[in-house]
Design a protein around this motif. Structure first.
Motif, PDB file in Angstrom:
ATOM      1  N   VAL A 149       0.851  -1.208   0.000  1.00 42.62           N
ATOM      2  CA  VAL A 149       0.000   0.000   0.000  1.00 42.62           C
ATOM      3  C   VAL A 149       0.877   1.245   0.000  1.00 42.62           C
ATOM      4  O   VAL A 149       0.623   2.202  -0.744  1.00 42.62           O
ATOM      5  CB  VAL A 149      -0.962  -0.001   1.215  1.00 42.62           C
ATOM      6  CG1 VAL A 149      -1.803   1.266   1.217  1.00 42.62           C
ATOM      7  CG2 VAL A 149      -1.860  -1.228   1.198  1.00 42.62           C
ATOM      8  N   LEU A 150       1.925   1.228   0.808  1.00 46.01           N
ATOM      9  CA  LEU A 150       2.815   2.408   0.864  1.00 46.01           C
ATOM     10  C   LEU A 150       3.452   2.668  -0.503  1.00 46.01           C
ATOM     11  O   LEU A 150       3.584   3.822  -0.928  1.00 46.01           O
ATOM     12  CB  LEU A 150       3.891   2.214   1.941  1.00 46.01           C
ATOM     13  CG  LEU A 150       3.360   2.130   3.379  1.00 46.01           C
ATOM     14  CD1 LEU A 150       4.511   1.903   4.364  1.00 46.01           C
ATOM     15  CD2 LEU A 150       2.565   3.367   3.767  1.00 46.01           C
ATOM     16  N   ALA A 151       3.813   1.601  -1.204  1.00 46.04           N
ATOM     17  CA  ALA A 151       4.437   1.760  -2.525  1.00 46.04           C
ATOM     18  C   ALA A 151       3.471   2.428  -3.501  1.00 46.04           C
ATOM     19  O   ALA A 151       3.883   3.194  -4.377  1.00 46.04           O
ATOM     20  CB  ALA A 151       4.876   0.398  -3.058  1.00 46.04           C
ATOM     21  N   ARG A 152       2.183   2.164  -3.326  1.00 42.87           N
ATOM     22  CA  ARG A 152       1.153   2.735  -4.196  1.00 42.87           C
ATOM     23  C   ARG A 152       1.047   4.260  -4.024  1.00 42.87           C
ATOM     24  O   ARG A 152       0.468   4.952  -4.825  1.00 42.87           O
ATOM     25  CB  ARG A 152      -0.155   2.085  -3.830  1.00 42.87           C
ATOM     26  CG  ARG A 152      -1.120   1.595  -4.829  1.00 42.87           C
ATOM     27  CD  ARG A 152      -0.635   0.881  -6.016  1.00 42.87           C
ATOM     28  NE  ARG A 152      -0.668  -0.555  -5.926  1.00 42.87           N
ATOM     29  CZ  ARG A 152      -1.766  -1.293  -6.043  1.00 42.87           C
ATOM     30  NH1 ARG A 152      -2.930  -0.761  -6.213  1.00 42.87           N
ATOM     31  NH2 ARG A 152      -1.674  -2.610  -5.993  1.00 42.87           N
ATOM     32  N   LEU A 153       1.606   4.770  -2.911  1.00 40.17           N
ATOM     33  CA  LEU A 153       1.551   6.217  -2.645  1.00 40.17           C
ATOM     34  C   LEU A 153       2.751   6.956  -3.234  1.00 40.17           C
ATOM     35  O   LEU A 153       2.852   8.178  -3.129  1.00 40.17           O
ATOM     36  CB  LEU A 153       1.507   6.467  -1.125  1.00 40.17           C
ATOM     37  CG  LEU A 153       0.297   5.892  -0.390  1.00 40.17           C
ATOM     38  CD1 LEU A 153       0.491   6.010   1.127  1.00 40.17           C
ATOM     39  CD2 LEU A 153      -0.975   6.610  -0.811  1.00 40.17           C
ATOM     40  N   ALA A 154       3.642   6.194  -3.864  1.00 36.44           N
ATOM     41  CA  ALA A 154       4.928   6.765  -4.296  1.00 36.44           C
ATOM     42  C   ALA A 154       4.790   7.960  -5.223  1.00 36.44           C
ATOM     43  O   ALA A 154       5.613   8.868  -5.192  1.00 36.44           O
ATOM     44  CB  ALA A 154       5.777   5.676  -4.954  1.00 36.44           C
ATOM     45  N   GLU A 155       3.755   7.972  -6.051  1.00 33.98           N
ATOM     46  CA  GLU A 155       3.619   9.043  -7.055  1.00 33.98           C
ATOM     47  C   GLU A 155       2.820  10.247  -6.542  1.00 33.98           C
ATOM     48  O   GLU A 155       2.508  11.154  -7.309  1.00 33.98           O
ATOM     49  CB  GLU A 155       2.934   8.500  -8.318  1.00 33.98           C
ATOM     50  CG  GLU A 155       3.612   7.300  -8.945  1.00 33.98           C
ATOM     51  CD  GLU A 155       5.065   7.584  -9.312  1.00 33.98           C
ATOM     52  OE1 GLU A 155       5.350   8.692  -9.811  1.00 33.98           O
ATOM     53  OE2 GLU A 155       5.902   6.694  -9.053  1.00 33.98           O
ATOM     54  N   THR A 156       2.456  10.245  -5.285  1.00 29.91           N
ATOM     55  CA  THR A 156       1.666  11.377  -4.753  1.00 29.91           C
ATOM     56  C   THR A 156       2.464  12.663  -4.923  1.00 29.91           C
ATOM     57  O   THR A 156       3.552  12.792  -4.363  1.00 29.91           O
ATOM     58  CB  THR A 156       1.343  11.150  -3.256  1.00 29.91           C
ATOM     59  OG1 THR A 156       0.791   9.850  -3.092  1.00 29.91           O
ATOM     60  CG2 THR A 156       0.394  12.218  -2.735  1.00 29.91           C
ATOM     61  N   PRO A 157       1.961  13.635  -5.698  1.00 30.42           N
ATOM     62  CA  PRO A 157       2.772  14.818  -5.990  1.00 30.42           C
ATOM     63  C   PRO A 157       2.969  15.751  -4.792  1.00 30.42           C
ATOM     64  O   PRO A 157       4.036  16.343  -4.644  1.00 30.42           O
ATOM     65  CB  PRO A 157       1.994  15.535  -7.105  1.00 30.42           C
ATOM     66  CG  PRO A 157       0.632  14.946  -7.095  1.00 30.42           C
ATOM     67  CD  PRO A 157       0.682  13.622  -6.420  1.00 30.42           C
ATOM     68  N   ASP A 158       1.965  15.871  -3.955  1.00 28.76           N
ATOM     69  CA  ASP A 158       2.066  16.793  -2.824  1.00 28.76           C
ATOM     70  C   ASP A 158       2.784  16.088  -1.673  1.00 28.76           C
ATOM     71  O   ASP A 158       2.301  15.082  -1.140  1.00 28.76           O
ATOM     72  CB  ASP A 158       0.658  17.235  -2.402  1.00 28.76           C
ATOM     73  CG  ASP A 158       0.681  18.288  -1.306  1.00 28.76           C
ATOM     74  OD1 ASP A 158       0.084  19.353  -1.508  1.00 28.76           O
ATOM     75  OD2 ASP A 158       1.287  18.032  -0.228  1.00 28.76           O
ATOM     76  N   ALA A 159       3.943  16.634  -1.262  1.00 25.31           N
ATOM     77  CA  ALA A 159       4.793  15.965  -0.269  1.00 25.31           C
ATOM     78  C   ALA A 159       4.082  15.810   1.069  1.00 25.31           C
ATOM     79  O   ALA A 159       4.223  14.787   1.757  1.00 25.31           O
ATOM     80  CB  ALA A 159       6.085  16.744  -0.091  1.00 25.31           C
ATOM     81  N   ARG A 160       3.293  16.813   1.439  1.00 24.84           N
ATOM     82  CA  ARG A 160       2.612  16.742   2.740  1.00 24.84           C
ATOM     83  C   ARG A 160       1.506  15.686   2.712  1.00 24.84           C
ATOM     84  O   ARG A 160       1.347  14.915   3.666  1.00 24.84           O
ATOM     85  CB  ARG A 160       2.056  18.132   3.095  1.00 24.84           C
ATOM     86  CG  ARG A 160       1.345  18.210   4.414  1.00 24.84           C
ATOM     87  CD  ARG A 160       2.273  17.961   5.606  1.00 24.84           C
ATOM     88  NE  ARG A 160       1.552  18.077   6.867  1.00 24.84           N
ATOM     89  CZ  ARG A 160       1.931  17.539   8.004  1.00 24.84           C
ATOM     90  NH1 ARG A 160       3.068  16.843   8.083  1.00 24.84           N
ATOM     91  NH2 ARG A 160       1.219  17.693   9.102  1.00 24.84           N
ATOM     92  N   VAL A 161       0.757  15.642   1.612  1.00 26.24           N
ATOM     93  CA  VAL A 161      -0.286  14.615   1.474  1.00 26.24           C
ATOM     94  C   VAL A 161       0.357  13.231   1.533  1.00 26.24           C
ATOM     95  O   VAL A 161      -0.132  12.315   2.204  1.00 26.24           O
ATOM     96  CB  VAL A 161      -1.083  14.793   0.164  1.00 26.24           C
ATOM     97  CG1 VAL A 161      -2.014  13.627  -0.082  1.00 26.24           C
ATOM     98  CG2 VAL A 161      -1.871  16.107   0.191  1.00 26.24           C
ATOM     99  N   LYS A 162       1.487  13.090   0.865  1.00 26.21           N
ATOM    100  CA  LYS A 162       2.186  11.797   0.844  1.00 26.21           C
ATOM    101  C   LYS A 162       2.607  11.391   2.264  1.00 26.21           C
ATOM    102  O   LYS A 162       2.412  10.249   2.693  1.00 26.21           O
ATOM    103  CB  LYS A 162       3.417  11.897  -0.066  1.00 26.21           C
ATOM    104  CG  LYS A 162       4.119  10.585  -0.279  1.00 26.21           C
ATOM    105  CD  LYS A 162       5.228  10.756  -1.290  1.00 26.21           C
ATOM    106  CE  LYS A 162       5.994   9.469  -1.480  1.00 26.21           C
ATOM    107  NZ  LYS A 162       7.083   9.626  -2.443  1.00 26.21           N
TER     108      LYS A 162
END
Ligand code: BEZ
Ligand code: FE
Length: 280
Positions: free
Chosen positions: A13-26
């Motif tokens: 699941v964490l790997a699926r978040l890798a492309e989140t553009p906003d650093a804080r959201v990530k």
């Protein structure tokens, strides 16, 4: 990615978040997933229990309306609201401390002149409230906007009545040239947060009472100073040490003094933090 099991699913699941553009959201989502999964593992959460949890969250959302904020109640009774207030309002010694906003603030309330009666017919014992808005160096702050709201003696805010014809026991004033303000209202009384929804059910399930100690809400804004969201709590209230939402701070407790004419008086000064004094 197939055949994920209880040991590998969190990383997937964490790997699926890798492309989140906003650093804080990530960062927030990464931490949330880690903690949620850790909670499930630690408690050996069953499918039936999680289904019940989701039903509870669904009911919480369904209870919300323009005038009912059940999710805010949930955050408050879990202590999460007060934790975020405490972490984000670390002001220098001498500043008035902050506490929870609560769900009953109304933007753009009616404006009043000095000495006006904000009660506007609200049920309760009459009182006067007087004080000054000061900066940390003791300087008076003129033109501060002082937003005040409170429950009536029946334990309800105006917005909780079925057909509120007019705002009651709420309003906005401006501090004078010497930082002073004064207004009339009703004495604050203890009240229970509404228990006719899922959060009330949760309190009952955990044998917790829903009461908040008597308090008057303030939100004060002035140019050049951090805005302050706080309450003044009433000395002697039996719920000061068991507030349902964990909001009491010793420095915010004050006396409503009964005067010879039977009208109560509260005197309280507020000290704001200059924006240049933000703590790291
Ligand atoms: C309030 O003080 O208005 C309040 C705060 C948290 C939950 C319910 C009410
Ligand atoms: Fe309140």
């Amino acid at each position: 990615m197939r055949n994920l099991n209880q040991d590998t699913i969190t990383q997937a699941v964490l790997a699926r978040l890798a492309e989140t553009p906003d650093a804080r959201v990530k960062a927030l989502m990464t931490s949330l997933v880690q903690h949620l999964h850790a909670f499930a593992r630690e408690t050996r959460l069953t499918e039936a229990e999680w289904l019940r949890g989701m039903e509870f969250l669904t009911a919480t959302g369904q209870k919300c309306s323009d005038t009912r904020q059940e999710f805010i109640f949930l955050s408050d009774v879990l202590g999460l609201s007060m934790l975020t207030v405490a972490m984000n309002n670390d002001k220098p010694q001498g500043c008035t401390e902050a506490t929870v906003l609560g769900p009953f603030h109304v933007a753009d309330a009616r404006r009043y002149a000095h000495g006006a009666d904000l009660a506007n017919g609200a049920f309760g014992e009459p009182c006067v409230v007087r004080g000054r808005v000061l900066g940390l160096g003791g300087e008076p702050i003129a033109g501060a906007e002082i937003d005040v709201w409170q429950a009536d003696a029946q334990g309800r805010y105006d917005v909780q009545y079925d057909a509120p014809e007019q705002p009651r026991a709420r309003g906005i004033l401006q501090s004078g040239a010497d930082g002073s303000f004064d207004f009339r209202t009703i004495v604050a009384e203890a009240y229970p947060i509404p228990t006719d929804g899922p959060v009330g059910g949760l309190l009952a399930l955990t044998r917790r009472h829903p009461w908040r100690p008597a308090h008057l809400h303030f939100r004060i804004e002035a140019a050049g100073y951090e805005s302050l969201t706080t309450h003044v709590f009433r000395e002697g209230d039996p719920y000061l040490d068991s507030d349902a939402v964990f909001g009491v701070r010793e420095s915010l407790v004050a006396d409503w003094v009964r005067q010879p004419d039977g009208v109560y008086a509260l005197d309280f000064d507020f000290v704001l933090n200059p924006t240049t004094c933000r703590q790291p």
